[in-house]
Design a protein around this motif. Sequence first.
Motif, PDB file in Angstrom:
ATOM      1  N   PHE A  34       0.726  -1.142   0.035  1.00 49.37           N
ATOM      2  CA  PHE A  34      -0.077   0.042   0.006  1.00 49.37           C
ATOM      3  C   PHE A  34       0.766   1.412   0.153  1.00 49.37           C
ATOM      4  CE2 PHE A  34       1.091  -1.010   4.351  1.00 49.37           C
ATOM      5  CZ  PHE A  34       0.927   0.294   5.091  1.00 49.37           C
ATOM      6  N   ASN A  35       0.282   2.446  -0.210  1.00 43.92           N
ATOM      7  CA  ASN A  35       0.452   3.570   0.026  1.00 43.92           C
ATOM      8  C   ASN A  35      -0.591   4.468   0.688  1.00 43.92           C
ATOM      9  OD1 ASN A  35      -0.691   4.826  -2.025  1.00 43.92           O
ATOM     10  ND2 ASN A  35       1.127   5.044  -3.129  1.00 43.92           N
ATOM     11  N   SER A  36      -0.444   5.842   0.463  1.00 46.43           N
ATOM     12  CA  SER A  36      -1.895   6.487   1.211  1.00 46.43           C
ATOM     13  C   SER A  36      -2.941   6.743   0.321  1.00 46.43           C
ATOM     14  CB  SER A  36      -1.115   7.988   1.480  1.00 46.43           C
ATOM     15  OG  SER A  36      -0.916   8.746   0.415  1.00 46.43           O
ATOM     16  N   THR A  37      -2.712   6.107  -1.063  1.00 44.00           N
ATOM     17  CA  THR A  37      -4.150   6.431  -1.868  1.00 44.00           C
ATOM     18  C   THR A  37      -4.646   5.094  -2.388  1.00 44.00           C
ATOM     19  OG1 THR A  37      -2.629   6.546  -3.933  1.00 44.00           O
ATOM     20  CG2 THR A  37      -3.075   8.671  -2.834  1.00 44.00           C
ATOM     21  N   TRP A  38      -3.700   3.967  -2.039  1.00 48.33           N
ATOM     22  CA  TRP A  38      -4.135   2.610  -2.555  1.00 48.33           C
ATOM     23  C   TRP A  38      -3.927   1.452  -1.677  1.00 48.33           C
ATOM     24  CZ3 TRP A  38      -0.533  -1.031  -3.563  1.00 48.33           C
ATOM     25  CH2 TRP A  38       0.600  -0.358  -3.782  1.00 48.33           C
ATOM     26  N   TYR A  59       4.557   0.584   0.718  1.00 49.27           N
ATOM     27  CA  TYR A  59       4.750   0.038   1.849  1.00 49.27           C
ATOM     28  C   TYR A  59       4.530  -1.388   1.787  1.00 49.27           C
ATOM     29  CZ  TYR A  59       5.355   4.724   3.146  1.00 49.27           C
ATOM     30  OH  TYR A  59       5.794   6.175   3.212  1.00 49.27           O
ATOM     31  N   ASN A  60       5.319  -2.421   2.244  1.00 49.49           N
ATOM     32  CA  ASN A  60       5.036  -3.953   2.039  1.00 49.49           C
ATOM     33  C   ASN A  60       4.781  -4.587   3.424  1.00 49.49           C
ATOM     34  OD1 ASN A  60       4.992  -6.449   1.403  1.00 49.49           O
ATOM     35  ND2 ASN A  60       7.217  -6.704   0.959  1.00 49.49           N
ATOM     36  N   GLN A  61       3.712  -4.656   3.949  1.00 52.05           N
ATOM     37  CA  GLN A  61       3.196  -5.282   5.116  1.00 52.05           C
ATOM     38  C   GLN A  61       2.912  -6.660   5.060  1.00 52.05           C
ATOM     39  OE1 GLN A  61       3.957  -4.033   8.316  1.00 52.05           O
ATOM     40  NE2 GLN A  61       4.831  -2.351   7.007  1.00 52.05           N
ATOM     41  N   THR A  62       3.525  -7.398   3.871  1.00 53.70           N
ATOM     42  CA  THR A  62       3.259  -8.643   3.705  1.00 53.70           C
ATOM     43  C   THR A  62       4.703  -9.540   4.148  1.00 53.70           C
ATOM     44  OG1 THR A  62       4.679  -8.961   1.587  1.00 53.70           O
ATOM     45  CG2 THR A  62       2.379  -8.115   1.468  1.00 53.70           C
ATOM     46  N   ASN A  63       4.363 -10.749   4.022  1.00 49.31           N
ATOM     47  CA  ASN A  63       5.332 -11.907   4.300  1.00 49.31           C
ATOM     48  C   ASN A  63       6.308 -12.177   3.266  1.00 49.31           C
ATOM     49  OD1 ASN A  63       3.258 -13.144   2.889  1.00 49.31           O
ATOM     50  ND2 ASN A  63       3.693 -15.078   3.739  1.00 49.31           N
ATOM     51  N   GLU A  64       6.073 -11.377   2.031  1.00 48.89           N
ATOM     52  CA  GLU A  64       7.065 -11.712   1.001  1.00 48.89           C
ATOM     53  C   GLU A  64       8.009 -10.498   0.510  1.00 48.89           C
ATOM     54  OE1 GLU A  64       7.176 -14.754  -0.598  1.00 48.89           O
ATOM     55  OE2 GLU A  64       5.852 -15.807   0.462  1.00 48.89           O
ATOM     56  N   ILE A  82      11.580  -4.258  -1.639  1.00 45.04           N
ATOM     57  CA  ILE A  82      11.230  -3.828  -0.444  1.00 45.04           C
ATOM     58  C   ILE A  82      11.095  -5.004   0.320  1.00 45.04           C
ATOM     59  CG2 ILE A  82       9.317  -2.728   0.564  1.00 45.04           C
ATOM     60  CD1 ILE A  82       8.598  -1.735  -2.684  1.00 45.04           C
ATOM     61  N   PRO A  83      11.704  -4.980   1.401  1.00 45.07           N
ATOM     62  CA  PRO A  83      11.549  -6.202   2.394  1.00 45.07           C
ATOM     63  C   PRO A  83      10.027  -6.579   2.751  1.00 45.07           C
ATOM     64  CG  PRO A  83      12.617  -4.539   3.556  1.00 45.07           C
ATOM     65  CD  PRO A  83      12.315  -3.860   1.843  1.00 45.07           C
ATOM     66  N   PRO A  84       9.717  -7.782   3.445  1.00 48.24           N
ATOM     67  CA  PRO A  84       8.426  -7.992   4.220  1.00 48.24           C
ATOM     68  C   PRO A  84       8.475  -7.114   5.233  1.00 48.24           C
ATOM     69  CG  PRO A  84       9.662 -10.181   3.599  1.00 48.24           C
ATOM     70  CD  PRO A  84      10.584  -9.025   3.192  1.00 48.24           C
ATOM     71  N   GLY A  85       7.267  -6.473   5.810  1.00 49.47           N
ATOM     72  CA  GLY A  85       7.066  -5.759   6.850  1.00 49.47           C
ATOM     73  C   GLY A  85       7.865  -4.538   6.632  1.00 49.47           C
ATOM     74  N   GLY A  86       8.249  -3.928   5.670  1.00 55.71           N
ATOM     75  CA  GLY A  86       8.768  -2.860   5.537  1.00 55.71           C
ATOM     76  C   GLY A  86       8.666  -1.824   4.277  1.00 55.71           C
ATOM     77  N   GLN A  87       9.701  -1.015   4.052  1.00 54.36           N
ATOM     78  CA  GLN A  87       9.586   0.039   3.009  1.00 54.36           C
ATOM     79  C   GLN A  87      11.049   0.243   2.383  1.00 54.36           C
ATOM     80  OE1 GLN A  87       8.173   3.399   5.318  1.00 54.36           O
ATOM     81  NE2 GLN A  87      10.165   4.125   5.308  1.00 54.36           N
ATOM     82  N   ALA A  88      10.682   0.559   1.138  1.00 52.68           N
ATOM     83  CA  ALA A  88      12.149   0.980   0.546  1.00 52.68           C
ATOM     84  C   ALA A  88      12.810   2.098   1.212  1.00 52.68           C
ATOM     85  CB  ALA A  88      11.695   1.505  -1.052  1.00 52.68           C
ATOM     86  N   PRO A  89      14.237   1.938   1.007  1.00 57.63           N
ATOM     87  CA  PRO A  89      15.251   2.939   2.173  1.00 57.63           C
ATOM     88  C   PRO A  89      14.636   4.341   1.722  1.00 57.63           C
ATOM     89  CG  PRO A  89      16.425   1.298   0.647  1.00 57.63           C
ATOM     90  CD  PRO A  89      15.072   1.081   0.465  1.00 57.63           C
ATOM     91  N   GLY A  90      14.401   4.973   2.811  1.00 57.50           N
ATOM     92  CA  GLY A  90      13.789   6.337   2.653  1.00 57.50           C
ATOM     93  C   GLY A  90      12.399   6.535   2.504  1.00 57.50           C
ATOM     94  N   GLY A  91      11.808   5.357   2.379  1.00 58.17           N
ATOM     95  CA  GLY A  91      10.324   5.554   2.048  1.00 58.17           C
ATOM     96  C   GLY A  91       9.803   5.670   0.715  1.00 58.17           C
ATOM     97  N   ALA A  92      10.789   5.781  -0.163  1.00 64.52           N
ATOM     98  CA  ALA A  92      10.341   5.816  -1.673  1.00 64.52           C
ATOM     99  C   ALA A  92      11.153   5.351  -2.358  1.00 64.52           C
ATOM    100  CB  ALA A  92      10.075   7.550  -1.895  1.00 64.52           C
TER     101      ALA A  92
END
Length: 103
Positions: A34-38, A59-64, A82-92
């Motif tokens: 997800f992000n703030s619009t989808w 933002y990746n709040q999955t297990n993959e 983008i790692p599981p449970g995280g986001q790309a470095p710097g958030g974007a």
Amino acid sequence: MMRRVTTTAGSLAAAGALVLGMAPSASAAHGDLFNSTWRVTNPSGCVAVPLESNSFHVYNQTNEYALAYQNNNCTGPVIDVIPPGGQAPGGAIAVLGRAAWIN
């Protein structure tokens, strides 16, 4: 007596095969991409990602792991992971990013 044991064993084996054959496949990640619009729940495959403020936030709040691609059909170079449970470095991810692939 032996015939009854053989028949019972055969019936149990057939029932077990039927139950295993009905098990759902694990073809989608569990969680949200997800992000703030989808938001996509339990995503699988290529997910087109709309730009948000001229940036590609995911933002990746999955297990993959999610792979970010330059093009909206998951082609071109992979520009970030983008790692599981995280986001790309710097958030974007890079501004050129348009899609994410997740198993």
